[in-house]
Structures are given as C-alpha cells and as structure tokens.
Design an enzyme around this catalytic site. Structure first.
Site, short mmCIF file in Angstrom:
data_model
loop_
_atom_site.label_atom_id
_atom_site.label_comp_id
_atom_site.label_asym_id
_atom_site.label_seq_id
_atom_site.Cartn_x
_atom_site.Cartn_y
_atom_site.Cartn_z
CB SER A 11 10.13 1.96 6.97
OG SER A 11 10.62 1.92 5.63
CG HIS A 36 5.62 2.10 7.03
ND1 HIS A 36 4.45 2.84 7.17
CD2 HIS A 36 6.40 2.79 6.16
CE1 HIS A 36 4.53 3.94 6.44
NE2 HIS A 36 5.69 3.93 5.81
CG ASP A 38 8.18 3.39 3.09
OD1 ASP A 38 9.10 3.19 3.91
OD2 ASP A 38 7.19 4.11 3.34
CG MET A 40 8.51 4.96 -2.63
SD MET A 40 10.20 5.46 -2.22
CE MET A 40 10.08 5.51 -0.43
CG HIS A 69 3.69 5.58 3.11
ND1 HIS A 69 4.88 6.15 3.49
CD2 HIS A 69 2.97 6.57 2.55
CE1 HIS A 69 4.87 7.44 3.19
NE2 HIS A 69 3.72 7.71 2.62
CG MET A 71 5.17 7.70 -0.60
SD MET A 71 6.77 7.40 0.17
CE MET A 71 6.56 5.68 0.62
CG MET A 140 4.77 11.98 4.63
SD MET A 140 5.33 10.32 5.03
CE MET A 140 7.02 10.39 4.45
CG ASP A 178 6.90 7.39 7.30
OD1 ASP A 178 6.30 7.01 6.28
OD2 ASP A 178 8.07 7.03 7.56
C1 DX5 Z 1 10.04 7.84 3.14
C2 DX5 Z 1 9.24 6.69 3.76
C3 DX5 Z 1 9.62 6.43 5.18
C4 DX5 Z 1 11.09 6.10 5.37
C5 DX5 Z 1 11.43 6.01 6.83
O1 DX5 Z 1 9.46 8.23 1.92
O2 DX5 Z 1 7.86 6.95 3.70
O3 DX5 Z 1 8.79 5.37 5.69
O4 DX5 Z 1 11.39 4.88 4.73
O5 DX5 Z 1 12.83 5.77 6.92
P1 DX5 Z 1 13.70 6.55 8.05
O6 DX5 Z 1 13.09 6.12 9.36
O7 DX5 Z 1 15.07 6.03 7.85
O8 DX5 Z 1 13.53 8.01 7.79
ZN ZN Z 2 6.65 5.51 4.78
#
Ligand code: DX5
Ligand code: ZN
Length: 234
Positions: A11, A36, A38, A40, A69, A71, A140, A178
């Site tokens: 990520s 990956h 993220d 948001m 991903h 969110m 998750m 994840d």
């Molecule tokens: C959290 C993300 C993850 C996160 C993983 O909402 O979906 O992908 O960035 O980061 P670590 O590995 O540091 O938990």
């Molecule tokens: Zn993620």
C-alpha cells in the site's frame, strides 16, 4: 517443505506522495507483485486520499498491476474512472454498496477483475450471494482509514471461513488481507488462508528499505522459491 511464493501488494498510503512514481518504481524493484492504491472519500472512512488522475499519472511508468481499494461510499458511479486510470482490479466495500451484486457486475462489464472488501464488523456471509461474480476477496484486518494500525487477530476466523468457501467455488477467487500485516503477523494470516497480502507500514517504514521489508515478509510467511501460488496478473 517451503511454501509457494505469496503475493505482496504494498500500500502506498504512507509513501511520499511528493515522489509517488519514484516510490512505485522502488517498490517494483524491491519485489512487489502489485501496487495497492487506498482510495478514501472522507465519507465512508474519515480520511481523504487520492483520485483516479493520480493513479493514471503513475500508470505509464511501471508494468506492475494496480489494484484500487475503494473506501468510497456508493462507488458505482465512478467505477470506469479507476479502470481507465489503469487499475486491473477494482475492489469495493460490501458495506458501501446499496446494490452490491449490480456494482460487482458493472466492474466485470468494464473488463476489470472484481473485488469485494469486508470491514472487521462485517460477517463473511456478506459475500455468499455474489461469489459467482468475484475474482478477489479482501478481508480488512484493521478498521479502514489509516495505515500503521494494529492487526486484528480476530479476523483469522473470518479468513478461514472464507478460505473454505472460496476453495469450494468453481471460480479462482483470491483471498487477500489488508491492515497491520508485518513479519509478526503474516504467518498467522497465511495460516488462516490468505494468499495475498497488503502491507503498508511494514514495507514503507522498514528501517532497511523496501527490498528488506518485502523480503522479510516473504521469509516470515515461510515462502519458498517454488512457482507463485497466487500471483495472478492483477
Ligand atoms: C487501511 C488501508 C490499508 C493500509 C495498510 O484503510 O486499506 O491498505 O493502508 O497499511 P498498514 O499495512 O500500515 O496497516
Ligand atoms: Zn487497503
């Protein structure tokens, strides 16, 4: 007996967004299997991160598969944006889709691989009715929104339940975890049935750099050098 090669998808949430292409190239050189992203929206999760144009700007510079991903609350209206940006896999949250079956079908219609993510509070049965549409399930192991959180070991029971269910399916559906994945937790997650691992802090913040971070995860997962077990195109 060493295990087959696992899939590591770093990520970039905690990477240097001011040097994102360089960071992605460094992760590629360090042995990442995919990137990956993220995404948001500040509504489904408190945090707000990147849009498709950022991903599209990095796309031409690397051959690594990109997974989005999302969110994002009600992502159905913008699915094409992530595919056009170069994501071969689009993962939406079951909790964020009023019409999950329709949304997953829309991802498939875009010729992208279809993923669904489950928050820690969501039971595995949330995907039972859509397995026939899936290429990827993301469990998750933290509550989404931020990197650097503590791994939730109680998600191992859900992961194992899904492992059994996916193994009964006539589709090849990848099981990924994840959140909080590190050298201390990856073997537990693998033992629960995960075959693909998203890791942010364990790689990005590794004191000896990205190559050491990824190598440490592979070693901690008991990886061998045999053929990849789950390193599909995306
Ligand atoms: C959290 C993300 C993850 C996160 C993983 O909402 O979906 O992908 O960035 O980061 P670590 O590995 O540091 O938990
Ligand atoms: Zn993620």
């Amino acid at each position: 007996m060493t295990a087959a090669r696992i899939r590591i998808a770093p990520s970039v949430l905690n990477a240097d967004f001011g040097r994102l292409t360089e960071e992605v190239l460094a992760l590629e050189a360090a042995g990442a299997d995919a990137i990956h992203w993220d995404v948001m929206d500040g509504r489904f999760v408190p945090n707000l991160t990147i849009g498709p144009d950022v991903i599209a700007s990095v796309r031409p510079h690397t051959s690594l598969p990109f997974e989005a991903h999302l969110m994002v609350d009600e992502p159905a209206g913008s699915l094409h944006r992530w595919v056009e940006a170069g994501c071969a896999l689009v993962t939406v949250h079951a909790e964020a889709c009023t019409h999950l079956h329709r949304t997953l079908g829309a991802i498939a219609d875009l010729d992208a691989r279809v993923g669904v993510a489950l928050n820690p509070g969501t039971p595995p049965q949330a995907v039972s009715q859509v397995l026939g549409l899936l290429d990827h399930v993301l469990v998750m192991t933290v509550n989404p929104g931020y990197g650097g959180q503590r791994y939730l070991a109680e998600m191992e029971a859900k992961t194992s339940h899904l492992r059994r269910e996916l193994d009964r399916s006539d589709r090849t559906i990848r099981l990924e975890v994840d959140g909080g994945i590190s050298a201390e937790t990856i073997m537990r997650a693998r033992g629960a049935g995960a075959r693909s691992f998203v890791a942010g802090s364990a790689i990005i913040r590794h004191p000896d750099g990205y190559t050491a971070g990824i190598a440490e995860l592979r070693q901690a997962a008991g990886e061998g050098t045999s053929a990849p077990e789950d390193v599909a195109a995306a």
